[in-house]
Scaffold this motif. Structure first.
Motif, PDB file in Angstrom:
ATOM      1  N   VAL A  56     -28.237   8.610  22.054  1.00 11.94           N
ATOM      2  CA  VAL A  56     -29.488   9.038  21.446  1.00 11.94           C
ATOM      3  C   VAL A  56     -30.267   9.818  22.492  1.00 11.94           C
ATOM      4  CG1 VAL A  56     -29.636   7.160  19.763  1.00 11.94           C
ATOM      5  CG2 VAL A  56     -30.623   6.856  22.039  1.00 11.94           C
ATOM      6  N   SER A  57     -31.058  10.790  22.032  1.00 14.79           N
ATOM      7  CA  SER A  57     -31.782  11.634  22.987  1.00 14.79           C
ATOM      8  C   SER A  57     -32.908  10.883  23.671  1.00 14.79           C
ATOM      9  CB  SER A  57     -32.342  12.863  22.266  1.00 14.79           C
ATOM     10  OG  SER A  57     -33.213  12.461  21.206  1.00 14.79           O
ATOM     11  N   ILE A  58     -33.553   9.937  22.961  1.00 17.09           N
ATOM     12  CA  ILE A  58     -34.670   9.181  23.531  1.00 17.09           C
ATOM     13  C   ILE A  58     -34.590   7.743  23.036  1.00 17.09           C
ATOM     14  CG2 ILE A  58     -37.170   8.836  23.399  1.00 17.09           C
ATOM     15  CD1 ILE A  58     -37.565  11.772  23.519  1.00 17.09           C
ATOM     16  N   LEU A  59     -34.769   6.817  23.952  1.00 18.18           N
ATOM     17  CA  LEU A  59     -34.877   5.397  23.617  1.00 18.18           C
ATOM     18  C   LEU A  59     -36.081   4.851  24.375  1.00 18.18           C
ATOM     19  CD1 LEU A  59     -33.708   2.868  22.219  1.00 18.18           C
ATOM     20  CD2 LEU A  59     -32.395   2.452  24.313  1.00 18.18           C
ATOM     21  N   SER A  60     -37.068   4.342  23.642  1.00 20.60           N
ATOM     22  CA  SER A  60     -38.299   3.871  24.281  1.00 20.60           C
ATOM     23  C   SER A  60     -38.501   2.387  24.035  1.00 20.60           C
ATOM     24  CB  SER A  60     -39.513   4.653  23.761  1.00 20.60           C
ATOM     25  OG  SER A  60     -39.735   4.396  22.386  1.00 20.60           O
ATOM     26  N   PHE A  61     -39.009   1.712  25.070  1.00 21.25           N
ATOM     27  CA  PHE A  61     -39.359   0.296  25.026  1.00 21.25           C
ATOM     28  C   PHE A  61     -40.860   0.178  25.281  1.00 21.25           C
ATOM     29  CE2 PHE A  61     -34.932   0.414  25.967  1.00 21.25           C
ATOM     30  CZ  PHE A  61     -34.371  -0.735  25.427  1.00 21.25           C
ATOM     31  N   THR A  62     -41.557  -0.534  24.394  1.00 20.07           N
ATOM     32  CA  THR A  62     -42.991  -0.773  24.559  1.00 20.07           C
ATOM     33  C   THR A  62     -43.225  -2.273  24.673  1.00 20.07           C
ATOM     34  OG1 THR A  62     -43.548   1.172  23.223  1.00 20.07           O
ATOM     35  CG2 THR A  62     -45.288  -0.438  23.568  1.00 20.07           C
ATOM     36  N   SER A 156     -48.305  -5.767  35.590  1.00 24.47           N
ATOM     37  CA  SER A 156     -49.189  -4.660  35.240  1.00 24.47           C
ATOM     38  C   SER A 156     -50.474  -5.215  34.643  1.00 24.47           C
ATOM     39  CB  SER A 156     -48.491  -3.741  34.236  1.00 24.47           C
ATOM     40  OG  SER A 156     -48.269  -4.445  33.027  1.00 24.47           O
ATOM     41  N   ASP A 157     -51.426  -4.335  34.296  1.00 28.11           N
ATOM     42  CA  ASP A 157     -52.594  -4.809  33.581  1.00 28.11           C
ATOM     43  C   ASP A 157     -52.193  -5.145  32.144  1.00 28.11           C
ATOM     44  OD1 ASP A 157     -52.251  -2.419  32.313  1.00 28.11           O
ATOM     45  OD2 ASP A 157     -53.885  -1.408  33.344  1.00 28.11           O
ATOM     46  N   GLU A 158     -53.180  -5.491  31.318  1.00 32.58           N
ATOM     47  CA  GLU A 158     -52.861  -5.975  29.978  1.00 32.58           C
ATOM     48  C   GLU A 158     -52.819  -4.847  28.955  1.00 32.58           C
ATOM     49  OE1 GLU A 158     -54.997  -9.580  28.884  1.00 32.58           O
ATOM     50  OE2 GLU A 158     -55.417  -9.909  30.990  1.00 32.58           O
ATOM     51  N   ALA A 159     -52.583  -3.623  29.389  1.00 33.50           N
ATOM     52  CA  ALA A 159     -52.431  -2.501  28.475  1.00 33.50           C
ATOM     53  C   ALA A 159     -50.964  -2.356  28.084  1.00 33.50           C
ATOM     54  CB  ALA A 159     -52.917  -1.217  29.143  1.00 33.50           C
ATOM     55  N   PRO A 160     -50.672  -1.795  26.903  1.00 35.04           N
ATOM     56  CA  PRO A 160     -49.280  -1.554  26.513  1.00 35.04           C
ATOM     57  C   PRO A 160     -48.613  -0.604  27.508  1.00 35.04           C
ATOM     58  CG  PRO A 160     -50.759  -1.316  24.636  1.00 35.04           C
ATOM     59  CD  PRO A 160     -51.621  -1.404  25.847  1.00 35.04           C
ATOM     60  N   ARG A 161     -47.361  -0.913  27.869  1.00 36.09           N
ATOM     61  CA  ARG A 161     -46.592  -0.078  28.781  1.00 36.09           C
ATOM     62  C   ARG A 161     -45.331   0.408  28.081  1.00 36.09           C
ATOM     63  NH1 ARG A 161     -50.014   1.855  32.346  1.00 36.09           N
ATOM     64  NH2 ARG A 161     -51.149   0.218  33.463  1.00 36.09           N
ATOM     65  N   VAL A 162     -44.997   1.673  28.290  1.00 41.88           N
ATOM     66  CA  VAL A 162     -43.852   2.296  27.636  1.00 41.88           C
ATOM     67  C   VAL A 162     -42.883   2.794  28.692  1.00 41.88           C
ATOM     68  CG1 VAL A 162     -43.089   4.087  26.026  1.00 41.88           C
ATOM     69  CG2 VAL A 162     -45.323   3.007  25.709  1.00 41.88           C
ATOM     70  N   TYR A 191     -35.794   4.709  18.720  1.00 43.31           N
ATOM     71  CA  TYR A 191     -35.167   5.926  19.219  1.00 43.31           C
ATOM     72  C   TYR A 191     -35.420   7.096  18.263  1.00 43.31           C
ATOM     73  CZ  TYR A 191     -31.521   4.256  15.997  1.00 43.31           C
ATOM     74  OH  TYR A 191     -30.844   3.782  14.903  1.00 43.31           O
ATOM     75  N   LEU A 192     -36.425   6.952  17.377  1.00 41.94           N
ATOM     76  CA  LEU A 192     -36.700   7.998  16.402  1.00 41.94           C
ATOM     77  C   LEU A 192     -37.262   9.255  17.056  1.00 41.94           C
ATOM     78  CD1 LEU A 192     -38.242   5.935  13.464  1.00 41.94           C
ATOM     79  CD2 LEU A 192     -35.912   6.810  13.694  1.00 41.94           C
ATOM     80  N   SER A 193     -38.177   9.079  17.996  1.00 41.09           N
ATOM     81  CA  SER A 193     -38.791  10.231  18.647  1.00 41.09           C
ATOM     82  C   SER A 193     -39.502   9.745  19.892  1.00 41.09           C
ATOM     83  CB  SER A 193     -39.780  10.923  17.698  1.00 41.09           C
ATOM     84  OG  SER A 193     -40.309  12.077  18.291  1.00 41.09           O
ATOM     85  N   HIS A 194     -40.080  10.674  20.633  1.00 45.77           N
ATOM     86  CA  HIS A 194     -40.820  10.310  21.835  1.00 45.77           C
ATOM     87  C   HIS A 194     -42.080   9.549  21.431  1.00 45.77           C
ATOM     88  CE1 HIS A 194     -43.059  10.667  25.604  1.00 45.77           C
ATOM     89  NE2 HIS A 194     -41.887  10.901  26.175  1.00 45.77           N
ATOM     90  N   PRO A 195     -42.485   8.524  22.195  1.00 46.35           N
ATOM     91  CA  PRO A 195     -43.672   7.736  21.828  1.00 46.35           C
ATOM     92  C   PRO A 195     -44.925   8.574  21.621  1.00 46.35           C
ATOM     93  CG  PRO A 195     -42.452   6.633  23.568  1.00 46.35           C
ATOM     94  CD  PRO A 195     -41.789   7.961  23.373  1.00 46.35           C
ATOM     95  N   SER A 196     -45.088   9.648  22.379  1.00 47.14           N
ATOM     96  CA  SER A 196     -46.280  10.477  22.215  1.00 47.14           C
ATOM     97  C   SER A 196     -46.329  11.138  20.849  1.00 47.14           C
ATOM     98  CB  SER A 196     -46.320  11.552  23.315  1.00 47.14           C
ATOM     99  OG  SER A 196     -45.184  12.401  23.221  1.00 47.14           O
ATOM    100  N   GLN A 197     -45.178  11.392  20.229  1.00 50.20           N
ATOM    101  CA  GLN A 197     -45.144  11.986  18.896  1.00 50.20           C
ATOM    102  C   GLN A 197     -45.307  10.939  17.800  1.00 50.20           C
ATOM    103  OE1 GLN A 197     -41.457  14.137  18.743  1.00 50.20           O
ATOM    104  NE2 GLN A 197     -42.102  15.692  20.229  1.00 50.20           N
TER     105      GLN A 197
END
Length: 548
Positions: A56-62, A156-162, A191-197
């Motif tokens: 897959v072109s992108i795989l993101s973990f949040t 890390s702090d308590e903000a979501p991390r990607v 893996y649908l798209s980049h998290p920013s999109q």
């Protein structure tokens, strides 16, 4: 608890609130589905995700901490590499992802390194070798985090991390987490798209309301799955923004342990639980793109955050935010002499205010448009009321006798409790209004004894002074709704488009050229010079069926 507790706060706010949350004893993460886990301190915990596509072109973990910071890493074991693995190491200060590739998994696990890394002295080879100071990492995927004599990644702090892998290959991905205090953690893989999109943002527009402590907010509809997205508004007075809906629930309710699971032997509670916060207010608003925030205190600073929640995946992200919001009542709008101003009152904004500088006299004309329109009006000077509050039905004039030259008066308008909305026209002058003053009984009377098949005779009490009157007869059907109270704003519009006769000092007047057996709504209007046109109350009459 009505909001279902902290762990599945996002689930509870979504359309899929009936589903049970994912608990710690389930270790497999599914893509495009929010995964929640309760973690106790003192031991690293691993969760697994299996990528079945070859590439897959992108795989993101949040990873989103809910009540405490979390240290986490991702270990990758590709299906086509035997005895080899990959690990992602997070650089909190640099906000970049680094990849260590293990050439020999049989070598001893490396200890965390707090000094600049010399790649030639390590069994790992790095994809990049710049800015490596103080990287904390582990060197083989088979080592648990607690075996590395500390944390693999700094909390890390308590903000979501990607973390994003591009490209990513078929294999098993292990998410390792460690906390210092017991906490709920949410994980999301896609893996649908980049998290920013997949997580767009919108600007939050704010308008202070005349009503004390109310701010109107508005945002744009999301461009990602708008039909499956609901919005949740979080308002609080914390020092920093919360950044996640999960943390908002944690701050509001504190740590809520799952009833179905107890800590293993030897693991403590991790210290005192975070205190509950009473300053957090959460509103679920569905697919609306505007809201009125109420109950704000003067001189207090607030954070207003709008979160988007996908009802299909239960995943939430911050969509719009406004920080350091302080309620300030809008200043009254200025009025110009004899220039008409408009106020639109409704349930969400039931107040309006205007200011005007008085001369030798002050008269303010207020007209509530619509059939039976009404509004509450009050004149004030320097914070004190001038006269009593007036309930204006249709049209009314507020007068101040002998005001101090140059003093500023404020006209306050308010919607009556039983009225849903009002369109109000306001005119102020220091030279006196010429508007006719309708009599106390502004009614029109029909002399039934003079009724014929084609003629009616009307009578009414005239206004004071010389005036011009107009009689309008409109044929209606029996089933048409009758409104006795006139729309004082629509009268002038009608007279501007219909020619009428000038009748001086009228008390009675016949209406001719009517049809036999028909119903009519009769309206008598009056005007003095170039003044505003006003109307008496309407009556409905019927001519005789036969002219015999």
């Amino acid at each position: 608890m009505s909001l279902c507790g902290l762990a599945w706060l996002a689930v509870c706010f979504s359309a899929a609130s009936s589903r049970r949350p994912e608990y710690f004893n389930r270790m497999v993460i599914e893509e495009d589905k929010l995964f929640s886990a309760f973690i106790y301190p003192g031991k690293a915990v691993s969760f697994f995700y299996l990528l079945q596509q070859d590439e897959v072109s992108i795989l993101s973990f949040t990873v989103t901490p809910c009540t405490a910071p979390v240290a986490w890493d991702i270990v990758v074991r590709n299906s086509n590499e035997t005895g080899k693995g990959f690990i992602l190491v997070d650089l909190n200060a640099i906000s970049k992802s680094w990849v260590c590739k293990f050439e020999d998994i049989k070598s001893p696990c490396q200890r965390p390194i707090d000094t600049p890394l010399a790649p030639e002295k390590s069994s790992c080879s790095l994809a990049r070798n710049s800015l490596l100071d103080k990287i904390i990492f582990a060197c083989c995927s088979s080592c648990a985090m607690e075996e590395a004599d500390g944390e693999v990644a700094r909390p890390s702090d308590e903000a979501p991390r990607v973390r994003v892998l591009s490209p990513a290959y078929k294999g098993l991905y292990t998410v390792q987490l460690m906390v210092q205090e017991e906490s709920w953690v949410q994980m999301y893989v896609t893996y649908l798209s980049h998290p920013s999109q997949l997580r767009p943002v919108s600007r939050l527009h704010l308008v202070n309301r005349r009503t004390q402590g109310q701010v109107f907010i508005r945002w744009q509809q999301t461009t990602v799955d708008p039909d499956e997205t609901e919005f949740v508004i979080v308002v609080h007075r914390g020092q920093d923004a919360l950044q996640s809906l999960c943390k908002a629930g944690g701050e509001l309710f504190g740590v809520q342990r799952p009833k179905e699971w107890t800590p293993p032997p030897g693991i403590g509670s991790g210290g005192p639980r975070p205190p509950h916060r009473g300053d957090i207010v959460i509103h679920r608003v569905g697919n609306r793109t505007s809201w009125v925030v109420r109950g704000l205190e003067a001189k207090k600073r607030y954070h207003i955050e709008v979160f988007a929640v996908n009802s299909a995946t239960n995943f939430s992200y911050r969509y719009a935010v406004a920080s350091n919001v302080t309620y300030r009542r809008p200043k009254p709008l200025p009025l110009q002499d004899r220039k008409q101003a408009i106020a639109e009152l409704r349930r969400s904004e039931p107040r309006a205010a205007f200011r005007f500088k008085a001369g030798s006299q002050l008269e303010v004309g207020v007209t509530a448009c619509g059939s039976g329109g009404s509004v509450l009006a009050e004149l004030r000077q320097r914070g004190s009321a001038v006269g009593d509050k007036a309930t204006i039905m249709g049209h009314g004039v507020l007068r101040v006798a002998n005001p101090q030259q140059g003093s500023v008066f404020v006209l306050r308008l308010r919607l009556p409790p039983q009225v849903r909305a009002a369109h109000v026209q306001v005119t102020a002058t220091t030279k006196g209004l010429d508007d006719p003053v309708l009599p106390e009984l502004a009614v029109v009377h029909e002399y039934k004894g003079l009724r014929t098949c084609n003629q009616l005779t009307l009578g009414w009490v005239p206004v004071h002074g010389e005036a011009v009157y107009c009689i309008t007869a409109t044929q209606v059907r029996r089933k048409d709704v009758f409104h006795q109270m006139p729309d004082q704003c629509a009268v002038e519009q009608a007279l501007n488009s219909i020619a009428y006769s000038v009748l001086q000092t009228v008390i009675t007047e016949p209406v001719t050229n009517l049809k036999p057996g028909k119903q009519y709504d009769i309206q008598v209007s009056v005007k003095k010079g170039n003044s505003k046109v006003l109307s008496y109350e309407l009556i409905r009459v019927r001519t005789k069926n036969s002219c015999k």
